[in-house]
Design an enzyme around this catalytic site. Sequence first.
Site, PDB file in Angstrom:
ATOM      1  CD  GLU A  95      -2.892   1.325   0.303  1.00 40.63           C
ATOM      2  OE1 GLU A  95      -2.483   1.475  -0.856  1.00 40.63           O
ATOM      3  OE2 GLU A  95      -4.107   1.376   0.615  1.00 40.63           O
ATOM      4  CG  ASP A  96      -1.041   4.723  -1.549  1.00 37.82           C
ATOM      5  OD1 ASP A  96      -1.691   4.135  -0.657  1.00 37.82           O
ATOM      6  OD2 ASP A  96      -1.593   5.447  -2.405  1.00 37.82           O
ATOM      7  CG  ASP A  99      -5.849   8.883   6.208  1.00 33.30           C
ATOM      8  OD1 ASP A  99      -5.154   9.563   6.967  1.00 33.30           O
ATOM      9  OD2 ASP A  99      -6.936   9.279   5.749  1.00 33.30           O
ATOM     10  CG  PHE A 148      -3.442  15.627   1.042  1.00 35.51           C
ATOM     11  CD1 PHE A 148      -4.441  14.701   1.319  1.00 35.51           C
ATOM     12  CD2 PHE A 148      -2.980  15.731  -0.264  1.00 35.51           C
ATOM     13  CE1 PHE A 148      -4.977  13.918   0.308  1.00 35.51           C
ATOM     14  CE2 PHE A 148      -3.510  14.945  -1.278  1.00 35.51           C
ATOM     15  CZ  PHE A 148      -4.511  14.041  -0.987  1.00 35.51           C
ATOM     16  NE  ARG A 161      -2.645   8.324  -9.478  1.00 38.84           N
ATOM     17  CZ  ARG A 161      -3.341   7.949  -8.413  1.00 38.84           C
ATOM     18  NH1 ARG A 161      -2.732   7.510  -7.333  1.00 38.84           N
ATOM     19  NH2 ARG A 161      -4.662   8.010  -8.410  1.00 38.84           N
TER      20      ARG A 161
HETATM   21  P1  IMP Z   1      -7.669   4.722   4.594  1.00 36.47           P
HETATM   22  O1  IMP Z   1      -8.713   3.724   4.194  1.00 36.47           O
HETATM   23  O2  IMP Z   1      -8.266   5.900   5.306  1.00 36.47           O
HETATM   24  O3  IMP Z   1      -6.521   4.126   5.362  1.00 36.47           O
HETATM   25  O4  IMP Z   1      -7.210   5.366   3.259  1.00 36.47           O
HETATM   26  C1  IMP Z   1      -6.068   5.096   2.606  1.00 36.47           C
HETATM   27  C2  IMP Z   1      -6.147   5.696   1.216  1.00 36.47           C
HETATM   28  O5  IMP Z   1      -6.483   7.101   1.260  1.00 36.47           O
HETATM   29  C3  IMP Z   1      -4.794   5.627   0.582  1.00 36.47           C
HETATM   30  O6  IMP Z   1      -4.645   4.420  -0.129  1.00 36.47           O
HETATM   31  C4  IMP Z   1      -4.792   6.848  -0.313  1.00 36.47           C
HETATM   32  O7  IMP Z   1      -5.362   6.520  -1.560  1.00 36.47           O
HETATM   33  C5  IMP Z   1      -5.686   7.851   0.370  1.00 36.47           C
HETATM   34  N1  IMP Z   1      -4.880   8.825   1.134  1.00 36.47           N
HETATM   35  C6  IMP Z   1      -4.836   8.973   2.481  1.00 36.47           C
HETATM   36  N2  IMP Z   1      -4.017   9.968   2.847  1.00 36.47           N
HETATM   37  C7  IMP Z   1      -3.525  10.486   1.702  1.00 36.47           C
HETATM   38  C8  IMP Z   1      -2.593  11.549   1.416  1.00 36.47           C
HETATM   39  O8  IMP Z   1      -2.035  12.234   2.294  1.00 36.47           O
HETATM   40  N3  IMP Z   1      -2.331  11.774   0.096  1.00 36.47           N
HETATM   41  C9  IMP Z   1      -2.889  11.053  -0.909  1.00 36.47           C
HETATM   42  N4  IMP Z   1      -3.765  10.052  -0.686  1.00 36.47           N
HETATM   43  C10 IMP Z   1      -4.080   9.762   0.601  1.00 36.47           C
HETATM   44 MG    MG Z   2      -4.623   4.030  -2.108  1.00 39.27          MG
END
Ligand code: IMP
Ligand code: MG
Length: 170
Positions: A95-96, A99, A148, A161
């Site tokens: 995963e990138d 959050d 962010f 990206r």
């Molecule tokens: P989660 O389900 O809230 O953990 O969301 C994770 C997803 O939200 C990641 O795979 C990203 O696609 C997006 N995301 C969360 N924070 C950021 C950020 O700071 N920049 C860009 N995308 C983010």
């Molecule tokens: Mg993502």
Amino acid sequence: MNEINVLINKAKLEKRIEELAKQIEKDYKDEEIVFVGILKGSVIFMSELAKNMKRSVEMDFMDVSSYHGTESTGNVIINKDIRNSIEGKNVIIVEDIIDTGRTLTYVLEHLKQKNPKSVKIVTMLSKPSRRVLELNVDYIGFSIEDKFVVGYGLDYNEKYRNLPYIGYIE
Ligand code: IMP
Ligand code: MG
């Protein structure tokens, strides 16, 4: 054009990715590994990680969307599932950024139903202060504060990206 500030530069990222690859190789000895990347954000991190592995790794992808309503779990929809069987295999979700933890909690449960031998998680970035769902993350590149971020796969409205570093937008 928004102003982008560098948070983690290219050299630091590359060094950390090398370390993660070494750690993963050590932990799995000569067992086979399948990387499951979450599109689209993980692609650059996943290719760098894979290039640093001194053995063959299978690669597959999932595409998921999450809609965060009022529910704590949010709603996650699978747009594209993995192509190959992972039964009896060691899966590492790539995963990138993590959050709230909603996306990966859902993906983890989904993949576990396919009877893999094991499932672990590697993420390039983590924002621990934002976590809503408790999630055990096995490998973390960098833990960052609640900013962010973009670049190295991460986007802001599909832009940035391809930046070769992690930046943040003021
Ligand atoms: P989660 O389900 O809230 O953990 O969301 C994770 C997803 O939200 C990641 O795979 C990203 O696609 C997006 N995301 C969360 N924070 C950021 C950020 O700071 N920049 C860009 N995308 C983010
Ligand atoms: Mg993502």
